[in-house]
Design a protein around this motif. Structure first.
Motif, short mmCIF file in Angstrom:
data_model
loop_
_atom_site.label_atom_id
_atom_site.label_comp_id
_atom_site.label_asym_id
_atom_site.label_seq_id
_atom_site.Cartn_x
_atom_site.Cartn_y
_atom_site.Cartn_z
N ARG A 67 44.74 38.41 35.74
CA ARG A 67 46.17 38.07 35.55
C ARG A 67 46.75 37.70 36.60
O ARG A 67 47.24 38.79 37.42
N ASP A 68 46.75 36.76 37.63
CA ASP A 68 46.83 36.03 38.63
C ASP A 68 48.07 36.19 39.28
O ASP A 68 48.84 36.01 39.94
N GLU A 69 49.24 35.63 38.04
CA GLU A 69 50.48 36.18 38.19
C GLU A 69 51.16 37.08 38.53
O GLU A 69 52.49 37.87 39.62
N LYS A 95 41.85 35.39 47.85
CA LYS A 95 40.97 35.36 46.66
C LYS A 95 42.20 34.21 45.89
O LYS A 95 40.89 33.34 45.04
N ILE A 96 43.27 34.80 45.53
CA ILE A 96 44.13 34.24 44.24
C ILE A 96 44.37 32.34 44.92
O ILE A 96 43.84 31.40 44.29
N ALA A 97 44.73 32.29 46.14
CA ALA A 97 45.14 30.89 46.52
C ALA A 97 43.50 30.09 46.71
O ALA A 97 43.98 29.19 45.68
N LEU A 98 42.79 30.95 46.23
CA LEU A 98 41.43 29.92 46.45
C LEU A 98 41.06 29.35 45.42
O LEU A 98 41.16 28.47 45.36
N ARG A 99 41.05 30.46 44.74
CA ARG A 99 41.18 29.69 43.20
C ARG A 99 41.77 28.76 42.24
O ARG A 99 41.77 27.69 41.72
N ARG A 100 43.09 28.90 43.08
CA ARG A 100 44.10 28.13 42.47
C ARG A 100 44.62 26.91 43.51
O ARG A 100 45.26 25.87 43.81
N GLY A 101 43.34 25.94 44.59
CA GLY A 101 43.18 25.91 45.40
C GLY A 101 44.67 25.58 47.30
O GLY A 101 44.79 24.45 47.19
#
Length: 518
Positions: A297-299, A324-330
């Motif tokens: 639930r990144d947002e 973590k979320i930023a890495l997952r999204r590149g």
């Protein structure tokens, strides 16, 4: 079926007679066979019951407005979150014909459960239960479907009057989710097993079907009803979430957790209990954001994190979660900035930054960051991954003796993946040092290892074997690296190595599609 049970009993007798295995292994095997016998008997009994039902008239039609909904237990502390009107409205919204044959629905407190040492006891009725919310106790199980008379039992909560506050709508949601779960068992029992013996298995098949159908019905029936009938209560719950959790989650994701498979309902409850126990609100919210990110639930997690950083810009958990979320999204720049802001207080931030630096082949920075983190956090017991990253950096910097020291420490780990990492570092170290025979032998040993290798480990060992064999003039029968191998090598900082292999042995690299996963 009788023959099958007879044969299984023979297997059980042979297992119990064996003396070539220890008693524990023999008991484990015997228990598996006994469970198979019980399952076969259950299916046989269900098939017999089905044949009897097939000779009866079709199940009677059920009118949601006249189905018996019986309120059986009450009291000042016993509360039924779902009323008779709630139950009837959900019945009206069920698919046509799925209720046929349904018996009465009992709103009750449930049978007296067996108490265990770990179970709390509510202070008002003295019954064992589980703490659903602070000051609210619930039964386990929350409901039952009784096959013999096709009835449903919905069990009440125990709490002081008015105790749930804004969470009353959440308790109603939970109860109605249990109702549609048990209605799914009814539909399964009455209609889906007819003429299909495998569906009569008492184990995971029936429960998996009910859970899947429950999720669909909660979304299509229960949640719309709650928003229509209890708009004010839903709005009050949403205001509490925004204020204390930092975001508002859809109702449908708050139910459906199962033992061993906690979901977002568990994350929400954990937040409520944490705040009730006096935890720092930002820390409780930070754990909530971590769990949201864990469940993709990144947002929502970013909404929570942004609010936290607005109040405390250096909050470690918020920074790490955002990374973590930023890495997952590149979003590598945001991830690096977040990690560096938390480096002084978080080993996890150092590890995340290390993974990023490794993927970008920034080897000297990686060596510096991991060395500093290993010195700053010597007693946290989670330094293996940092040591892996430092060992890889040292290999690429040609600090081969230092890399061997990191590999030796990792080799003593009790975990297979860390031992594999040690083997990879050694193989790469020997390859970079031009010791082709030793590197080839080390990589081939890894390929034969028990327990399997990860994708990147497989790609790295294939690359080492390919390069060493070609250097030694033995590469005639070797398959080239496929595109998946090259992608894995690129993602772990081996861009220069792949480019060199392409330049020297271009026909051996990235000329065939990836092999299908086994």
């Amino acid at each position: 079926m009788s023959r099958s049970i007879h044969d299984t009993h023979g297997v059980l007798r042979r297992i119990l007679a064996r003396d070539d295995i220890d008693a524990r292994a023999r008991s484990k095997l015997a228990n598996k066979v006994r469970e198979n016998i019980r399952r076969q008997r259950w299916i046989k009994d269900r098939a017999r019951q089905q044949r009897r039902r097939d000779r009866r008239p079709p199940p009677p039609l059920v009118d949601p407005d006249t189905t018996p909904v019986l309120l059986e237990d009450g009291g000042p502390y016993v509360h039924h979150a779902a009323t008779e009107a709630d139950v009837r409205e959900i019945l009206r919204r069920m698919p046509f014909g799925s209720l046929d044959g349904l018996g009465p629905i009992h709103l009750c407190i449930g049978d007296e459960p067996r108490r265990t040492d770990k179970q709390p006891v509510d202070p008002w009725t003295g019954r064992p239960g589980i703490k659903v919310l602070p000051g609210v106790y619930g039964p386990a199980p929350a409901g039952l479907y009784i096959h013999s008379d096709a009835s449903i039992r919905l069990h009440a909560f125990v709490h002081e009057p008015g105790a749930p506050g804004p969470f009353g709508i959440y308790l109603k949601l939970r109860t109605l989710a249990v109702l549609v779960h048990e209605l799914s068992h009814h539909y399964d029992h009455m209609f889906r097993v007819r003429g299909d013996r495998w569906r009569m298995d008492p184990g995971e098949k029936a429960e998996a079907y009910a859970e899947t159908r429950e999720r669909e019905l909660v979304e299509s029936c229960v949640v719309p009803y709650l928003h229509e009938r209890y708009a004010d209560e839903c709005a009050a719950f949403r205001r509490w979430e925004i204020q204390h959790a930092g975001c508002s989650l859809p109702f449908e994701v708050l139910v459906g957790d199962r033992p061993g498979r906690p979901g977002l309902g568990g994350a929400f409850i954990g937040l409520v209990f944490g705040l009730a126990a006096g935890e720092d609100p930002l820390d409780a919210r930070g754990l909530h954001a971590e769990l949201l990110a864990l469940h993709d639930r990144d947002e929502d997690a970013l909404q929570v994190v942004d609010g936290m950083l607005g109040e405390q810009p250096d909050h470690t958990v918020a920074l790490v979660t955002r990374a973590k979320i930023a890495l997952r999204r590149g979003l590598h720049e945001l991830a690096e900035r977040s990690c560096r802001a938390a480096l002084a207080s978080s080993q996890e931030a150092a590890q995340l930054l290390g993974e990023l630096l490794c993927s970008q082949a920034r080897w000297q920075e990686l060596a510096d960051v991991t060395t500093r983190a290993l010195a700053d956090f010597p007693d946290q017991g989670c330094d293996s991954r940092l040591r892996v990253l430092r060992g890889r950096a040292r290999v690429e910097l040609l600090e081969l003796d230092a890399a061997a020291e990191d590999a030796a420490v990792l080799q003593r780990s009790i975990w297979h993946d860390m031992q594999h990492e040690a083997g990879i570092i050694d193989a790469l170290r020997l390859c970079r040092g031009g010791r082709w025979e030793e590197a080839l032998a080390a990589a081939e040993r890894l390929q034969d290892t028990r327990g399997g290798l990860s994708r990147v480990h497989r790609a790295e060992t294939r690359a080492v074997v390919l390069e060493c064999a070609l250097r030694l003039g033995r590469g005639g029968r070797l398959a080239p690296l496929d595109r998946a191998d090259v992608a894995e090598l690129h993602s772990h900082g081996h861009q220069a190595w792949v480019a060199r292999l392409m330049a020297e042995h271009g026909a051996r690299v990235s000329q065939r599609p990836a092999a299908p996963e086994q």
